[in-house]
Design an enzyme around this catalytic site. Structure first.
Site, PDB file in Angstrom:
ATOM      1  N   HIS A  69       0.720  -1.272  -0.362  1.00 60.54           N
ATOM      2  CA  HIS A  69      -0.199  -0.010   0.465  1.00 60.54           C
ATOM      3  C   HIS A  69       0.852   0.931  -0.210  1.00 60.54           C
ATOM      4  CE1 HIS A  69       0.490  -0.279   3.926  1.00 60.54           C
ATOM      5  NE2 HIS A  69       0.240   0.549   4.556  1.00 60.54           N
ATOM      6  N   HIS A  71       1.920   3.681   1.817  1.00 61.30           N
ATOM      7  CA  HIS A  71       1.872   4.397   3.384  1.00 61.30           C
ATOM      8  C   HIS A  71       3.707   4.683   3.394  1.00 61.30           C
ATOM      9  CE1 HIS A  71      -2.087   3.542   6.055  1.00 61.30           C
ATOM     10  NE2 HIS A  71      -2.021   4.973   5.206  1.00 61.30           N
ATOM     11  N   ASP A  73       5.478   4.978   5.486  1.00 64.13           N
ATOM     12  CA  ASP A  73       6.908   3.903   6.266  1.00 64.13           C
ATOM     13  C   ASP A  73       6.745   2.731   5.448  1.00 64.13           C
ATOM     14  OD1 ASP A  73       4.164   3.583   6.800  1.00 64.13           O
ATOM     15  OD2 ASP A  73       4.506   2.060   8.709  1.00 64.13           O
ATOM     16  N   HIS A  74       6.244   2.380   4.324  1.00 65.53           N
ATOM     17  CA  HIS A  74       6.374   1.213   2.999  1.00 65.53           C
ATOM     18  C   HIS A  74       7.446   1.658   1.823  1.00 65.53           C
ATOM     19  CE1 HIS A  74       4.210  -1.442   5.822  1.00 65.53           C
ATOM     20  NE2 HIS A  74       3.332  -0.802   6.514  1.00 65.53           N
ATOM     21  N   HIS A 128      -7.238  -1.669   6.011  1.00 60.80           N
ATOM     22  CA  HIS A 128      -6.772  -0.501   6.211  1.00 60.80           C
ATOM     23  C   HIS A 128      -6.583   0.449   5.305  1.00 60.80           C
ATOM     24  CE1 HIS A 128      -3.058   0.561   8.014  1.00 60.80           C
ATOM     25  NE2 HIS A 128      -1.688   0.916   7.133  1.00 60.80           N
ATOM     26  N   ASP A 145      -0.403  -3.869   5.932  1.00 62.93           N
ATOM     27  CA  ASP A 145      -0.702  -4.110   6.648  1.00 62.93           C
ATOM     28  C   ASP A 145      -1.932  -4.494   7.390  1.00 62.93           C
ATOM     29  OD1 ASP A 145       1.420  -2.377   8.077  1.00 62.93           O
ATOM     30  OD2 ASP A 145       1.075  -0.467   7.654  1.00 62.93           O
ATOM     31  N   HIS A 184       4.470  -5.492   9.807  1.00 64.45           N
ATOM     32  CA  HIS A 184       5.123  -4.835  11.284  1.00 64.45           C
ATOM     33  C   HIS A 184       5.008  -5.803  12.743  1.00 64.45           C
ATOM     34  CE1 HIS A 184       4.433  -0.225  10.807  1.00 64.45           C
ATOM     35  NE2 HIS A 184       3.633  -1.023   9.690  1.00 64.45           N
TER      36      HIS A 184
END
Length: 275
Positions: A69, A71, A73-74, A128, A145, A184
């Site tokens: 996805h 976001h 942090d990915h 998500h 996620d 995560h």
């Protein structure tokens, strides 16, 4: 050579080698490695340096990136990877076409992709985010996620109903032996939440004790299987058809008489958000 098609037939393809790479604080990224050609795909490049170091240390040929996805942090390491590897293929769901830098190859639900002799398949899993997706390579499922060890992702763009149906699909579509690789490491917190809600669940208590011991010994995160998650994961159990309303009524998250699987799931997710 890396390619993609819209065939849903995985056929008989070898199991990937999987290298887990910790990124940022608690993100998990992965190298999906063809054991024969040593070509690899990178899943969720949240940070550039740990990943490029792992590729170099193992002598791998990086062929593409699979994004679960959009976001940050990915995908924070993606632009540096593209600068170092011009022409690198970048996969993701079409909903993220304008949100993932350099996406070359949007894949719809059921489309397949290859690296070396490995073949993978994308599965759209909204909840998500709108574009959340999973990648399956033989017995390995990379869940971003959407699904964590003993938990599931927060609802940022999607609804509880969408996440419920995404988890229901996971619980019913893949074999019990499927290994799960989430985005995560929230395992300890998720297990503690599960045990607080269901203190008599010996499976959760045993898994939490084993995890704490492993961490005391300095051992890193390890994947679970779908069979284990159907025992440990309250969210997956709910989506698989187990009635968890008595637990939520006891916790004050539902009123007596409230029922319905999706309502129970929404209450469970809201309780976890507050925990």
């Amino acid at each position: 050579m890396l390619s993609h098609s819209n065939s849903t037939d995985q056929g008989r393809f070898p199991e990937p080698l999987v290298c887990t790479v910790g990124c940022l604080f608690d993100n998990l990224a992965y190298l999906i490695i063809c054991p024969e050609s040593r070509e690899c795909l990178l899943v969720d490049p949240g940070e550039y340096y740990p990943l490029i170091r792992a590729v170099g240390e193992q002598g791998l040929k990086l062929r593409g990136v699979c994004c679960s996805h959009h976001h940050r942090d990915h995908i924070d390491g993606l632009e540096e990877l593209l600068a170092d590897f011009p022409g690198l293929l970048v996969y993701g769901h079409p909903a993220d076409r304008n949100r993932i830098p350099g996406m070359t190859t949007p894949l719809a639900d059921g489309d397949t992709l290859r690296v070396g002799r490995l073949r993978g398949q994308i599965h759209h899993s909204p909840g998500h985010t709108r574009g959340s997706c999973l990648y399956r390579f033989a017995g390995a499922l990379f869940t971003g996620d959407t699904l964590f060890t003993a938990g599931c992702g927060r609802l940022f763009e999607g609804t509880a109903s969408e996440m419920y149906h995404s988890l229901q699909r996971i619980s019913r579509s893949f074999s019990a032996s499927t290994r799960l690789y989430p985005g995560h490491d929230y395992a300890q917190t998720n297990l503690e939440f599960g045990l607080a809600l269901e203190p008599d669940n010996q499976a959760i208590g045993r898994q939490l004790s084993q995890l704490r011991t492993a961490r005391d010994l300095g051992r890193g995160w390890q994947p679970t299987t779908l069979a284990q998650e159907l025992e440990l994961n309250l969210f997956l159990r709910c989506a698989h058809g187990q009635d968890l309303s008595p637990l939520l009524i006891a916790a004050g998250a539902l009123e007596p008489g409230e029922h319905g699987a999706e309502l129970v799931f929404a209450a469970l997710r809201a309780l976890r958000d507050r925990w």
